[in-house]
Design a protein around this motif. Sequence first.
Motif, short mmCIF file in Angstrom:
data_model
loop_
_atom_site.label_atom_id
_atom_site.label_comp_id
_atom_site.label_asym_id
_atom_site.label_seq_id
_atom_site.Cartn_x
_atom_site.Cartn_y
_atom_site.Cartn_z
N THR A 141 56.77 33.80 45.11
CA THR A 141 56.19 32.91 44.12
C THR A 141 56.27 33.58 42.76
O THR A 141 55.86 34.73 42.61
CB THR A 141 54.72 32.58 44.45
N LEU A 142 56.83 32.87 41.80
CA LEU A 142 56.94 33.35 40.43
C LEU A 142 55.83 32.71 39.61
O LEU A 142 55.66 31.49 39.64
CB LEU A 142 58.31 32.93 39.87
N ASN A 143 55.05 33.53 38.92
CA ASN A 143 53.93 33.05 38.11
C ASN A 143 54.10 33.48 36.66
O ASN A 143 54.56 34.58 36.39
CB ASN A 143 52.61 33.64 38.61
N HIS A 144 53.68 32.61 35.75
CA HIS A 144 53.71 32.93 34.32
C HIS A 144 52.32 32.66 33.75
O HIS A 144 51.78 31.55 33.87
CB HIS A 144 54.74 32.07 33.60
N ASN A 145 51.72 33.70 33.17
CA ASN A 145 50.39 33.60 32.55
C ASN A 145 49.37 32.93 33.46
O ASN A 145 48.56 32.11 33.03
CB ASN A 145 50.48 32.84 31.22
N PHE A 146 49.43 33.28 34.74
CA PHE A 146 48.54 32.70 35.75
C PHE A 146 47.44 33.68 36.09
O PHE A 146 47.70 34.77 36.58
CB PHE A 146 49.36 32.34 36.99
N LEU A 205 45.57 43.65 39.22
CA LEU A 205 45.16 43.00 40.45
C LEU A 205 43.77 43.53 40.78
O LEU A 205 43.55 44.75 40.77
CB LEU A 205 46.14 43.35 41.58
N ILE A 206 42.83 42.64 41.07
CA ILE A 206 41.46 43.04 41.41
C ILE A 206 41.23 42.72 42.89
O ILE A 206 41.44 41.59 43.32
CB ILE A 206 40.41 42.29 40.56
N LEU A 207 40.80 43.71 43.66
CA LEU A 207 40.40 43.50 45.05
C LEU A 207 38.89 43.35 45.09
O LEU A 207 38.17 44.00 44.34
CB LEU A 207 40.85 44.67 45.92
N HIS A 208 38.41 42.47 45.98
CA HIS A 208 36.99 42.15 46.06
C HIS A 208 36.45 42.42 47.46
O HIS A 208 37.20 42.37 48.43
CB HIS A 208 36.77 40.66 45.73
N ASP A 209 35.13 42.63 47.55
CA ASP A 209 34.50 42.74 48.86
C ASP A 209 34.23 41.34 49.40
O ASP A 209 34.59 40.34 48.77
CB ASP A 209 33.23 43.60 48.79
N LYS A 210 33.57 41.24 50.54
CA LYS A 210 33.33 39.95 51.19
C LYS A 210 32.45 39.02 50.37
O LYS A 210 32.51 37.81 50.51
CB LYS A 210 32.75 40.16 52.58
N GLU A 211 31.64 39.59 49.48
CA GLU A 211 30.78 38.78 48.60
C GLU A 211 31.48 38.46 47.28
O GLU A 211 30.86 37.97 46.35
CB GLU A 211 29.45 39.49 48.33
N LYS A 212 32.75 38.79 47.19
CA LYS A 212 33.60 38.56 46.01
C LYS A 212 33.22 39.43 44.82
O LYS A 212 33.51 39.10 43.68
CB LYS A 212 33.64 37.08 45.62
N ASN A 213 32.59 40.56 45.10
CA ASN A 213 32.32 41.54 44.04
C ASN A 213 33.56 42.41 43.87
O ASN A 213 34.14 42.87 44.85
CB ASN A 213 31.13 42.43 44.42
N PRO A 214 34.00 42.64 42.63
CA PRO A 214 35.17 43.50 42.42
C PRO A 214 34.91 44.92 42.93
O PRO A 214 33.85 45.48 42.68
CB PRO A 214 35.34 43.51 40.90
N GLU A 260 42.76 40.18 36.73
CA GLU A 260 41.92 40.56 35.60
C GLU A 260 42.33 39.76 34.36
O GLU A 260 43.49 39.38 34.20
CB GLU A 260 42.13 42.06 35.36
N GLU A 261 41.37 39.52 33.47
CA GLU A 261 41.69 38.87 32.19
C GLU A 261 42.83 39.65 31.52
O GLU A 261 42.92 40.87 31.66
CB GLU A 261 40.48 38.89 31.26
N PHE A 262 43.67 38.94 30.79
CA PHE A 262 44.76 39.61 30.09
C PHE A 262 45.07 38.87 28.80
O PHE A 262 44.71 37.72 28.62
CB PHE A 262 46.01 39.72 30.96
N GLU A 263 45.74 39.59 27.90
CA GLU A 263 46.23 39.00 26.65
C GLU A 263 47.72 39.27 26.57
O GLU A 263 48.18 40.36 26.91
CB GLU A 263 45.53 39.62 25.45
#
Length: 183
Positions: A105-110, A137-146, A169-172
């Motif tokens: 899958t190719l993503n742009h500004n996603f 890339l952010i990995l999260h625990d089961k409660e969706k905490n980073p 993660e947010e990006f510019e």
Amino acid sequence: YNMDIYTELTNLLTGWKFPNNYHRYNCNGLKKKVQYGKDKISGHFHKIGNPCESMTFGKIWVKFCKKEDRIRQSPKNEKYPKVWELLKKLGGEVLPKDFNWTTVTLNHNFKCLPHTDGTNRDISAVVSWGNFTGGCLILHDKEKNPIESIDIYHKPYIFDGSKITHSVEEFEGERWSAVFYSN
């Protein structure tokens, strides 16, 4: 890695118009909402939100068809052959030789929200490139905490996206990414 592949992809894709993709579930901040659905009252199809700049190449899984026809080649392979060739080249250059993938899958500004991958049932590899800051890339625990931030800029990261909750993660700036699926 050969940096020319990133330059070649960026040059090809800069200013390129992605076809509208309303089929992503957590695109553009729409959390767990189907982005393309049937209006129950009028029977007409409508689109919710904005389309994502995302396309899938290689073998794809098609939900509503005969069982023997569910896995087939993406029509994008033939429609955009140069993009497909460069994505295969990227996979060949940056992924381990023993990582056998079938779909990319190719993503742009996603910027995807925390989720697990629904259709892939195995490991995937993700890599990013472009002129941007942030966007790990952010990995999260089961409660969706980073719990971990992983820099995937020109560095593929392999993990089981069907079991590990992840997000971006947010990006510019302008961020490209490719997700290679092994199923």
